[in-house]
Design an enzyme around this catalytic site. Structure first.
Site, PDB file in Angstrom:
ATOM      1  N   GLU A   1       0.823  -1.216   0.000  1.00  0.00           N
ATOM      2  CA  GLU A   1       0.000   0.000   0.000  1.00  0.00           C
ATOM      3  C   GLU A   1       0.854   1.263   0.000  1.00  0.00           C
ATOM      4  OE1 GLU A   1      -0.513  -2.601   1.934  1.00  0.00           O
ATOM      5  OE2 GLU A   1      -2.604  -3.257   1.710  1.00  0.00           O
TER       6      GLU A   1
ATOM      7  N   PHE B   1     -11.824  -7.559  13.791  1.00  0.00           N
ATOM      8  CA  PHE B   1     -10.725  -7.990  12.933  1.00  0.00           C
ATOM      9  C   PHE B   1     -10.382  -6.886  11.928  1.00  0.00           C
ATOM     10  CE2 PHE B   1      -9.229 -10.183   9.027  1.00  0.00           C
ATOM     11  CZ  PHE B   1      -7.998 -10.583   9.526  1.00  0.00           C
ATOM     12  N   GLN B   2      -9.115  -6.526  11.879  1.00  0.00           N
ATOM     13  CA  GLN B   2      -8.591  -5.489  10.996  1.00  0.00           C
ATOM     14  C   GLN B   2      -9.245  -4.127  11.191  1.00  0.00           C
ATOM     15  OE1 GLN B   2      -8.304  -7.106   6.969  1.00  0.00           O
ATOM     16  NE2 GLN B   2      -6.290  -7.912   7.518  1.00  0.00           N
TER      17      GLN B   2
ATOM     18  N   LYS C   1     -17.863  -0.930   5.805  1.00  0.00           N
ATOM     19  CA  LYS C   1     -18.304  -1.940   4.840  1.00  0.00           C
ATOM     20  C   LYS C   1     -19.829  -1.908   4.657  1.00  0.00           C
ATOM     21  CE  LYS C   1     -17.085  -6.617   3.508  1.00  0.00           C
ATOM     22  NZ  LYS C   1     -16.415  -7.871   3.915  1.00  0.00           N
TER      23      LYS C   1
ATOM     24  N   MET D   1      24.316   8.648   2.288  1.00  0.00           N
ATOM     25  CA  MET D   1      24.174   9.947   2.945  1.00  0.00           C
ATOM     26  C   MET D   1      24.453   9.833   4.442  1.00  0.00           C
ATOM     27  SD  MET D   1      23.797  13.050   2.511  1.00  0.00           S
ATOM     28  CE  MET D   1      22.897  13.724   1.119  1.00  0.00           C
TER      29      MET D   1
END
Ligand SMILES: Cc1ncc(C[n+]2csc(CCOP(=O)(O)OP(=O)(O)O)c2C)c(N)n1
Lengths: 176, 578
Positions: free
Chosen positions: B68, B130-131, B180, B493
């Site tokens: 993502e 969940f999630q 949802k 760097m």
């Protein structure tokens, strides 16, 4: 740019949306600025929320904070004022044993001298309410302390400004 | 899907709406906003939307990234090169949290982006389902605006607002979290674009008095200097800036994010300011008498120590965001507004001028920098390859037409310093956040938004491996980006800082790297590795000629440093050449 620290009352007019508290408090938290008190309520304009936030901060600091607050999409306008530019109040509640009210005249004197109000008297306790500035509330607290305070709570500061804020004009300009 | 004309009982007036699900509405809203491509990754809480994306796949192209974070950077690359809003999508929980780095990057670099996340059903909110993560809470400090939708009927208005907020004024990322059940729910769909929000004033009006004051200061200046930033690009004010610069004859420098707004070769373009910027504009920042900042925010990487920054100069600040004025540098005149309008109005107030002696000072200091730094960077005589010569070769072969998408580190500074730009929106890099792993996915978005442009990604061996999985996206989508890894086998760097400020204690900066060519080939991407100078030209030319994705690894000197450099906390005029 002065580094002098002052007490400022921040007044913010916003849309009434979930999540704004988080967004506004994050602006202070990110700069590690302690919020002394915070209050949110309806305002004189329907659907518009008004916030009063008290912080102790430098003049430069408060100006930058106001800029960051005003930048938020749902903030209509933000202001900051020193104590002499506003009329402000805090309110507090004392819960005290009932028998003291009947047995000790001194408490009655404290109540009237401080313009406190008896909110309720129950069998075991009574509740006093007093409004004023922080000092006035502190005086009352000190006077009642020897009698035993069962519970004490003080609200955040609420304030109106001496100058006109013109929020309605601002909102009218938008709908025009 | 059928169009029904329902007669609303209350108003008794015919109304054209369609009864569709929330998830279909989301896709229809995106289409109404002109979105033709979006980047994302599916999962439970966003599945109804993916089902609609499947149905609408001939109208809207969903690109499955490999992470993502890649979706956000791809959306950023898309936005940065085109000026359009980039769109990223993810599921709830880990999908949503994986977006955060890209969102924070877009926030600090003012990139217009809309992120849509799925969320658990509204009755489960707050139950540690969940999630479930509080993504609105998490993203609040790094979004311009965010909002959770729990009812399908809110979707059109909220998405319309999201696009309006993301791209108007000072652009930024917006996150919309949609439960949802709201995705499944059916409602009467109707879409209206958002054109105003009463609590939001995206572009302050140009103040004529301030503008006149600014013009007076500029007209009477002896040693004026302009520093422009990304505000010029975001405000599509490139032509206006050029007109101002040319009429007033003012030497003009740029911040990293402002790069490419004016061609590199323009005679009044005096280079880059900041930590690894050019010698002359940094030094002379502390000698100019009027400093005109246009669409830039005086980042600490630009100003060095503020206590000694341009103290001798009057400061004029052209800025769209009022909260930036006096934030870091106290201004004498602030001109609020969109750069395009402000500069348009400024132009007629300016006198035609030239400052030959002042300009000569820049040229003289450039000569010093050339002798001490640039010459050795781009025409090295030592054995090992330098990053600068690779950039130089790309410049020569692309004729400066390439969009350069750089990652973060030494190679980024080298890319910004040496890339030769002829076209605006050609320097796409993570400036404010310095997000390693930005470049590869951003290059995907950039190439998709500008398929006719040559898109060259440049990364170090460190940052490349932070999002290397996006090679899979390039492979699957057949995206012809050119991928250049400048391999110094170090987190260069950081190693440079360790060398300069930590007595060469190279703590965890040495990299043991895999066979990058084999990895690229594993994704069927043509690949080559260059270790010697005499192979470079041909390899770059093969890469440029390729019509497909191409991977080029150049093994460069392990312990080269980027100079000039303003050490942290030092003054711009204390810039070091070695
Ligand atoms: C996500 C992230 N983690 C850590 C850093 C700190 N950092 C800045 S530059 C750098 C080294 C980059 O190394 P490399 O990608 O090999 O590029 P080079 O400097 O060698 O060109 C690091 C670790 C960062 N900018 N971003």
């Amino acid at each position: 740019m002065s580094e002098q620290i002052n007490t400022y009352t921040v007044s913010i007019y916003t849309e009434n949306n979930v999540g704004l508290l988080n967004r506004i408090s994050a602006i202070f938290q990110r700069r590690k600025i302690n919020i002394e008190s915070i209050n949110s309520s309806i305002s004189e304009i329907e659907g518009v929320t008004r916030w009063a936030i008290v912080v102790v901060i430098s003049d430069e600091g408060i100006r930058k904070i106001i800029g960051q607050i005003e930048k938020q999409v749902e903030v209509i306008k933000a202001y900051y004022h020193t104590d002499d530019q506003i009329i402000y109040q805090e309110s507090c509640l004392f819960k005290i044993k009932s028998d003291l009210l009947f047995e000790d005249d001194q408490i009655k004197n404290i109540i009237s001298a401080n313009h406190a109000r008896i909110v309720t008297v129950e069998r075991d306790f009574f509740v006093l309410e007093v409004s004023g500035n922080k000092n006035e509330i502190e005086v009352m607290y000190r006077e009642l302390k020897p009698f035993g305070i069962m519970q004490f709570v003080r609200s955040g500061r609420i304030a109106v400004t001496k100058e006109e804020l013109k929020i309605s004009t601002l909102l009218q300009a938008f709908s025009a | 899907m059928e169009i029904v004309t329902t007669v609303s009982k209350k108003e008794n007036a015919p109304k054209t709406t369609e009864r569709i699900s929330g998830s279909e509405a989301i896709v229809r809203c995106l289409l109404a906003e002109g979105v033709d491509v979006l980047y994302g990754y599916p999962g439970g809480a966003i599945m109804p939307v993916y089902d609609e994306l499947y149905k609408y796949q001939d109208k809207i192209h969903h690109v499955l990234t490999r992470h993502e974070q890649g979706a956000t950077h791809a959306a950023q690359g898309y936005a940065r090169i085109s000026g359009k809003v980039g769109v990223a999508m993810a599921t709830s929980g880990p999908g949503a949290t994986n977006l955060i780095t890209g969102i924070a990057d877009a926030q600090i670099d003012s990139t217009p982006m809309v992120c849509i996340t799925g969320q658990v059903s509204s009755h489960l909110l707050g139950s540690d389902a969940f999630q479930e993560t509080d993504i609105v809470g998490i993203s609040t400090p790094v979004t311009k605006w965010n909002h959770q939708v729990t009812k399908a009927s809110e979707i059109p208005e909220v998405i319309a607002k999201a696009f309006y907020i993301a791209k108007s004024g000072r652009p930024g990322p917006v996150l919309i979290d949609i439960t949802k059940d709201a995705q499944f729910e059916e409602f009467d769909f109707e879409y209206k674009k958002c054109t105003a929000i009463r609590s939001y004033n995206p572009v302050p009006d140009v103040n004529v008095t301030a503008l006149q004051k600014a013009a007076d200061l500029i007209n009477t200046a002896k040693k004026p200097m302009i520093v422009w930033g990304q505000g010029v690009i975001l405000g599509t004010a490139e032509a206006e800036l050029k007109a101002v610069i040319e009429k007033a004859g003012i030497p003009s420098a740029w911040t990293i994010l402002g790069a490419s707004a004016i061609p590199t070769a323009h005679p009044l373009n005096i280079g880059m300011v900041g930590m690894h910027g050019n010698y002359a504009p940094n030094k002379l920042t502390n000698e100019c008498d009027v400093l005109i900042a246009i669409g830039m925010r005086f980042d600490d990487r630009v100003t060095g120590n503020l206590k000694t920054y341009a103290k001798q100069a009057k400061i004029i600040h052209f800025e769209i965001d009022p909260s930036e004025v006096d934030k870091n540098v106290k201004t004498d005149v602030a001109v609020l507004g969109n750069a395009k309008e402000s500069l348009q109005q400024l132009l007629p107030l300016l006198q035609e001028k030239k400052y030959p002696e002042w300009h000569q000072q820049f040229k003289d200091l450039y000569a010093v920098e050339f002798e001490k730094v640039i010459k050795n960077d781009i025409h090295p005589t030592k054995e090992g390859l330098t990053m600068g010569e690779v950039l130089n070769e790309i410049n020569i072969q692309s004729k400066g037409d390439a969009a350069i998408i750089s990652d973060v580190g030494q190679h980024q500074m080298i890319a910004c310093r040496y890339a030769n730009f002829t076209t605006t929106r050609s320097n796409i890099t993570s400036g404010g956040l310095g997000t390693m792993g930005f470049a590869l996915p951003a290059a995907i978005g950039a190439k998709m938004a500008a398929p006719d442009r040559e898109v060259v990604m440049i990364a170090g061996d460190g940052g490349y491996q932070m999002t290397i999985q996006e090679l899979g996206t390039i492979f699957q989508q057949k995206i012809p980006v050119k991928i250049v890894v400048l391999n110094n086998e170090f987190l260069g760097m950081v190693r440079q800082w360790q060398q300069l400020f930590f007595d060469k204690r190279y703590a965890s900066t040495e990299m043991v790297n895999p066979d990058f060519v084999a990895i690229a080939k594993g994704y069927s991407i043509e690949a080559k590795k260059v270790t010697k100078r005499d192979e470079l030209k041909e390899a770059v030319s093969e890469m440029m000629a390729s019509k497909e994705a191409y991977f080029l690894e150049v093994c460069v000197e392990k312990e080269d440093n980027v100079f000039p450099m303003i050490p942290t906390g030092a003054s711009v005029s204390d810039i070091r050449l070695c």
